[in-house]
Design a protein around this motif. Structure first.
Motif, PDB file in Angstrom:
ATOM      1  N   ALA A   1      66.045  -9.914 -20.142  1.00  0.00           N
ATOM      2  CA  ALA A   1      66.576 -10.349 -18.848  1.00  0.00           C
ATOM      3  C   ALA A   1      65.464 -11.013 -18.063  1.00  0.00           C
ATOM      4  N   ALA A   2      65.857 -11.784 -17.066  1.00  0.00           N
ATOM      5  CA  ALA A   2      64.890 -12.469 -16.218  1.00  0.00           C
ATOM      6  C   ALA A   2      65.323 -12.370 -14.769  1.00  0.00           C
ATOM      7  N   LEU A   3      64.340 -12.261 -13.884  1.00  0.00           N
ATOM      8  CA  LEU A   3      64.579 -12.235 -12.443  1.00  0.00           C
ATOM      9  C   LEU A   3      63.598 -13.200 -11.792  1.00  0.00           C
ATOM     10  N   ALA A   4      64.103 -14.056 -10.917  1.00  0.00           N
ATOM     11  CA  ALA A   4      63.239 -15.013 -10.212  1.00  0.00           C
ATOM     12  C   ALA A   4      63.427 -14.847  -8.714  1.00  0.00           C
ATOM     13  N   VAL A   5      62.330 -14.940  -7.991  1.00  0.00           N
ATOM     14  CA  VAL A   5      62.382 -14.902  -6.537  1.00  0.00           C
ATOM     15  C   VAL A   5      61.472 -16.010  -6.021  1.00  0.00           C
ATOM     16  N   GLY A   6      61.948 -16.743  -5.027  1.00  0.00           N
ATOM     17  CA  GLY A   6      61.191 -17.886  -4.522  1.00  0.00           C
ATOM     18  C   GLY A   6      61.126 -17.908  -3.010  1.00  0.00           C
ATOM     19  N   CYS A   7      60.167 -18.653  -2.497  1.00  0.00           N
ATOM     20  CA  CYS A   7      60.010 -18.828  -1.064  1.00  0.00           C
ATOM     21  C   CYS A   7      59.303 -20.142  -0.794  1.00  0.00           C
ATOM     22  N   SER A   8      59.337 -20.570   0.433  1.00  0.00           N
ATOM     23  CA  SER A   8      58.581 -21.743   0.863  1.00  0.00           C
ATOM     24  C   SER A   8      57.242 -21.293   1.421  1.00  0.00           C
ATOM     25  N   VAL A   9      56.208 -22.081   1.126  1.00  0.00           N
ATOM     26  CA  VAL A   9      54.879 -21.796   1.645  1.00  0.00           C
ATOM     27  C   VAL A   9      54.395 -23.057   2.363  1.00  0.00           C
ATOM     28  N   SER A  10      54.266 -22.953   3.647  1.00  0.00           N
ATOM     29  CA  SER A  10      53.865 -24.117   4.440  1.00  0.00           C
ATOM     30  C   SER A  10      52.445 -24.537   4.097  1.00  0.00           C
ATOM     31  N   ALA A  11      52.131 -25.769   4.449  1.00  0.00           N
ATOM     32  CA  ALA A  11      50.782 -26.292   4.234  1.00  0.00           C
ATOM     33  C   ALA A  11      49.756 -25.394   4.911  1.00  0.00           C
ATOM     34  N   GLN A  12      48.655 -25.140   4.212  1.00  0.00           N
ATOM     35  CA  GLN A  12      47.536 -24.360   4.749  1.00  0.00           C
ATOM     36  C   GLN A  12      47.972 -22.983   5.264  1.00  0.00           C
ATOM     37  N   SER A  13      48.852 -22.320   4.483  1.00  0.00           N
ATOM     38  CA  SER A  13      49.320 -21.010   4.930  1.00  0.00           C
ATOM     39  C   SER A  13      49.589 -20.102   3.746  1.00  0.00           C
ATOM     40  N   HIS A  14      50.010 -18.876   4.066  1.00  0.00           N
ATOM     41  CA  HIS A  14      50.300 -17.847   3.068  1.00  0.00           C
ATOM     42  C   HIS A  14      51.767 -17.463   3.120  1.00  0.00           C
ATOM     43  N   ASN A  15      52.235 -16.916   2.027  1.00  0.00           N
ATOM     44  CA  ASN A  15      53.513 -16.209   1.998  1.00  0.00           C
ATOM     45  C   ASN A  15      53.435 -15.219   0.842  1.00  0.00           C
ATOM     46  N   ASN A  16      54.421 -14.360   0.705  1.00  0.00           N
ATOM     47  CA  ASN A  16      54.370 -13.393  -0.386  1.00  0.00           C
ATOM     48  C   ASN A  16      55.752 -13.097  -0.932  1.00  0.00           C
ATOM     49  N   LEU A  17      55.749 -12.639  -2.169  1.00  0.00           N
ATOM     50  CA  LEU A  17      56.971 -12.258  -2.878  1.00  0.00           C
ATOM     51  C   LEU A  17      56.774 -10.860  -3.462  1.00  0.00           C
ATOM     52  N   GLU A  18      57.853 -10.092  -3.553  1.00  0.00           N
ATOM     53  CA  GLU A  18      57.779  -8.709  -4.022  1.00  0.00           C
ATOM     54  C   GLU A  18      58.682  -8.520  -5.234  1.00  0.00           C
ATOM     55  N   LEU A  19      58.158  -7.872  -6.239  1.00  0.00           N
ATOM     56  CA  LEU A  19      58.937  -7.520  -7.421  1.00  0.00           C
ATOM     57  C   LEU A  19      58.648  -6.063  -7.785  1.00  0.00           C
ATOM     58  N   CYS A  20      59.596  -5.462  -8.461  1.00  0.00           N
ATOM     59  CA  CYS A  20      59.470  -4.042  -8.757  1.00  0.00           C
ATOM     60  C   CYS A  20      59.902  -3.785 -10.204  1.00  0.00           C
ATOM     61  N   LEU A  21      59.245  -2.838 -10.845  1.00  0.00           N
ATOM     62  CA  LEU A  21      59.624  -2.384 -12.181  1.00  0.00           C
ATOM     63  C   LEU A  21      59.878  -0.884 -12.123  1.00  0.00           C
ATOM     64  N   VAL A  22      61.012  -0.459 -12.675  1.00  0.00           N
ATOM     65  CA  VAL A  22      61.417   0.949 -12.690  1.00  0.00           C
ATOM     66  C   VAL A  22      61.823   1.328 -14.102  1.00  0.00           C
TER      67      VAL A  22
END
Length: 894
Positions: free
Chosen positions: A363-384
């Motif tokens: 199986a596959a899981l994808a998560v995405g976000c936008s990251v503005s110029a000269q900045s940070h962002n983050n994504l969270e994934l979990c394994l159980v």
């Protein structure tokens, strides 16, 4: 500590990545390695051919009997030997911090990113690197990138699960890369071969960071992995979960859309992955104002079925998508193209059909976000991984894992576990940081020590560890009530906190091996004291039990009972049998005649009371202590107050014979007598005090007369060619006295000036005259300055013994000597030999090692206790006591 990176450009890159202005949150302290690093030294495991000619003759009988037993075990019974002398694990210099809490099974992610060591069935390991195409079981992260191949240990590259990254600009994919330095023969449609020169791994257990600079993209990814391993926490620390937080830094002058894809095979690289009947399903769970979604991978084996779960939190500005099922065979190019087309997956609804026999599903899981110029962002994934009910190898009894108290035992908790992990990991990190901060900020402590202290804790979780609920019908007392010298049928501490067991080593498959636990127990009593007491109650209950079944012991060739009454067992069983119910899986020696086991029980009882002040525990243990001391007294053959060794290997050094009174066992005996005197006084038993005081006074005089040579205590008093060898562990009894607040005044067994002289001799000879003072302390050294080669163990370095020796030196204000002694082991294991997260029992100066991933090095926490004591302040680890979260939150899966 940073390994030898070789090229200055890589070192510069590493330094720049962890500078404050980069802002990745990677701590200064810990173990760090570049993903392109190759360890120069390649060692081999100890094998029979490594026994010197002088020692071969005495082991011929053992070898023949072992071979017969091994054949019957493997070919007739179809079981795994508790020690497999023919199939020792080779050294794979690849392991990173394991994932998961305590006692729920573990998955280890290597420092290059691969998922490579699996222990879901309790105590049973297999070593598979799972690639997303071949037999595809381990998780992996991938990023879309193109780069050169990095050199690699090819011996493990069979299968992998992964992370991938995709970068998009203005609706076009500009970069997609599997975050792996591998170039496997499978998944040819994927972009492999990330250049390891642009990334590094950093571990400060229970967290780890991998920092990836994406060449030519002006983007840096930092993957932070968090496991809920929290001192004094008996709830969240039991959860079989791990969280991956991806910090994305965009240094470009334009915005980017970034997706991380997590692919996972339904399985763990074991043969049962192809047994058929496994299936996947997407899920969405919303409660308490938070929503998570992902894919559940149901692994439907007849024995110990489980569910894997990959999940992410749904938040504004995050796009979540999945592929419920795909075959990990072939190129998997359609999945690759699906992500590359628009940065997300098709997200079909409905469950996958059960797999046919011989087939696998992923199986596959994808998560995405936008990251503005000269900045940070983050994504969270979990394994159980949810395997709530377990059976050991005998299949006789069913046990519930500890976490089922909070999430239920129906096997339906994966979604709830992922929800809880993704909404609580920040709290876990806060607790971890508060625990580690006083030590990390202590400028008097060297960096290597801070790394050793925290990273060696991996074994509490990854030592084949099981943490179970006490069965409703269990009676740990052996059927004897307290008035008969027994225990409560269900002691309160076990009813509330459960039963705990960990292996002697991943290759030495015996639970709670007590002669070794003596060293390792410092980690438990300082960090999870209720688990330490639980182990003690289980051991105490087994003391009064007996198993008269006769069996062959491989060293002597004689038959004797499996378990004798009123002696401490060697271990509480083999996970391939039925631990707790059938003890003493070890059958090389008849350990009823070992001289150290009973004494180590007494010393741990008092030390644990000293640190916990649990008076009920002391009262419960007192009759058991008296019983084992009475049993031990029979080894004082001449009535001088000092026990004698048998002329065989009758203690933890089970390959190193000892005759007559000895420094090691004699010292433990005198220390135990001190502890008995102290406990008798605390329990107002003056007559008992006088009994042990009398023996102690006579034994101390005999010990001094027979063993003291003016500089140190001789190995033994036999007068043989090697009886005056310098044993590095000769002060083990005194170490425990000092750790217990004794060792001085009325409760002193050894004169202070003689202890200091003995420690100085060990430092001068066993440390500084061995390997240039760079590899710790060799077990035995001749007074002329060459290693004692009279046995297969006397010329080894035992890492856990060295940390205990260092602790003893610190107790005696030999801080500099203690630190240098221990530093030699850390740098040898972690920096030179590439044995991170698999610290062995032993290594020799050259060529070989023995028993990877071993319990005893947890004794490094004995050093921390010594430091706390020497600095005359209460340990920060004890200031707040246990944080018992059981009463506060209802997390059950409904």
């Amino acid at each position: 500590m940073t390994a030898d990176w070789g090229e200055q450009s890589t070192a510069d890159l590493m330094s720049r990545y962890v500078s404050k202005e980069m802002g990745y949150g990677v701590p200064k302290e810990g173990w760090r390695i570049c993903l392109a690093h190759e360890f120069k030294e390649k060692r081999k495991p100890f094998q029979a051919k490594d026994v010197s000619l002088s020692n071969v003759w005495e082991h011929i009988g053992l070898g023949v009997r072992y071979l017969k037993w091994w054949y019957k075990k493997t070919q007739v019974e179809k079981k795994a030997p508790f020690i497999d002398m023919f199939r020792a694990q080779p050294l794979r210099q690849i392991y990173g911090a394991p994932l998961g809490g305590i006692g729920g099974g573990t998955i280890t992610r290597g420092w290059r990113g691969e998922f490579c060591r699996w222990q879901l069935n309790p105590g049973m390991y297999h070593y598979k690197t799972v690639m997303a195409n071949q037999p595809f079981p381990a998780p992996y992260f991938a990023v879309c990138t193109f780069s050169q191949q990095s050199p690699r240990d090819k011996s493990t590259a069979e299968e992998t699960e992964l992370f991938t990254v995709c970068l998009r600009r203005e609706g076009q994919t500009i970069y997609q890369q599997v975050l792996s330095v591998e170039r496997p023969p499978t998944l040819q449609g994927w972009n492999w071969g990330y250049c390891g020169e642009y990334a590094f791994y950093h571990a400060l257990y229970p967290r780890a960071w991998t920092v990836y600079h994406l060449p030519g993209q002006n983007v840096t990814l930092t993957c932070r992995q968090i496991s809920p391993v929290i001192p004094h926490d008996y709830q969240d620390s039991s959860l079989p979960v791990a969280v991956f937080v991806w910090d994305i830094e965009n240094k470009n002058d334009y915005d980017l859309d970034v997706s991380i894809m997590f692919t996972m095979v339904n399985g763990s690289g074991h043969k049962d992955d192809r047994s058929g009947g496994h299936w996947n399903e997407p899920f969405h769970l919303e409660k308490e104002g938070e929503a998570v979604s992902g894919v559940l991978l149901h692994h439907c084996t007849a024995v110990n079925p489980y569910t894997l779960c990959i999940a992410t939190r749904e938040q504004p500005g995050r796009e979540v998508s999945h592929q419920t099922a795909f075959s990990p065979k072939g190129t998997c190019s359609s999945l690759w193209r699906d992500l590359m087309t628009d940065g997300h997956l098709d997200s079909p609804t409905g469950s996958s059909p059960p797999t046919p026999k011989g087939e696998k599903v992923a199986a596959a899981l994808a998560v995405g976000c936008s990251v503005s110029a000269q900045s940070h962002n983050n994504l969270e994934l979990c394994l159980v991984w949810d395997m709530p009910k377990i059976t050991f190898g005998s299949r006789e009894r069913e046990h519930l894992r500890r976490y089922t108290r909070y999430f239920g035992a129906k096997g339906e908790a994966s979604a709830s576990l992922s929800h809880y992990a993704l909404t609580h990991y920040r709290q876990w990190e806060k607790s971890i940081e508060e625990w580690q901060r006083p030590i990390l900020q202590d400028c008097s402590l060297p960096s290597w020590y801070k790394s050793a202290l925290f990273n060696e804790l991996y074994f509490v979780v990854d030592g084949g560890t099981v943490w179970t609920e006490l069965e409703a019908d269990a009676d740990i007392s052996g059927g004897l009530r307290s008035e008969e010298g027994g225990l409560p049928a269900q002691p309160a501490v076990i009813k509330k906190y459960g039963r705990f067991a960990y292996l002697e080593g991943q290759e030495y498959r015996m639970y709670n091996t007590y002669d070794v636990h003596f060293y390792a127990s410092f980690a438990l009593i300082m960090l999870w004291p209720k688990l330490a007491l639980s182990v003690q109650y289980d051991i105490a209950g087994s003391v009064v039990q007996q198993d008269p079944t006769e069996r062959l012991h491989l060293m002597s060739g004689q038959y004797s009972p499996v378990k004798s009454k009123n002696v401490v067992p060697h271990d509480i069983g083999d996970p391939d049998d039925e631990p707790w119910h059938r003890v003493n899986a070890y059958l090389i020696h008849d350990t009823a005649h070992w001289k150290d086991l009973n004494l180590k029980f007494v010393l741990q009882v008092y030390r644990d009371f000293h640190l916990t002040q649990d008076s009920q525990y002391l009262r419960d243990m007192w009759p058991i202590c008296q019983a084992v001391m009475a049993s031990e007294l029979k080894f004082d053959l001449d009535g001088d107050g000092l026990i004698e060794n048998s002329g065989y290997a009758d203690q933890t050094y089970d390959g190193w014979t000892v005759t007559g009174p000895s420094a090691y066992c004699g010292g433990l005996w005198l220390a135990s007598l001190c502890a008995m005197c102290k406990m008798a006084r605390l329990l107002d038993s003056e007559e008992t005090y006088q009994h042990y005081r009398n023996i102690l006074d006579r034994g101390s005089a005999a010990f001094d007369q027979l063993l003291w040579n003016g500089k140190y205590y001789n190995y033994d008093s036999s007068g043989g060619d090697h009886s005056n060898s310098v044993m590095s562990d000769q002060c083990a009894g005194h170490w425990f006295l000092r750790a217990s607040g004794l060792g001085e005044g009325e409760y002193q067994a050894f004169p202070k000036e003689k202890i200091r002289s003995a420690l100085k001799s060990v430092y001068d000879l066993n440390v500084m005259h061995f390997a240039g003072g760079q590899m710790g302390a060799v077990n035995g050294m001749r007074p002329e300055g060459v290693p004692d080669r009279s046995s297969v163990q006397s010329d080894e370095v035992w890492i856990g013994v060295v940390y205990g020796l260092a602790a003893t030196m610190i107790h005696e204000d030999m801080w500099e000597e203690g630190m240098r002694t221990a530093e030699g082991c850390y740098r040898t294991v972690w920096e030179r030999l590439g044995m991170a997260f698999q610290t062995p029992e032993a290594y020799c100066e050259k060529g070989i090692f023995r028993s990877l991933a071993y319990m005893r090095p947890l004794s490094v926490w004995g050093m921390q206790l010594a430091l706390n004591t020497s600095q005359n302040h209460q340990s920060a680890l004890f200031q707040n006591g246990d944080t018992d979260q059981e009463e506060g939150q209802d997390m059950r899966h409904n």
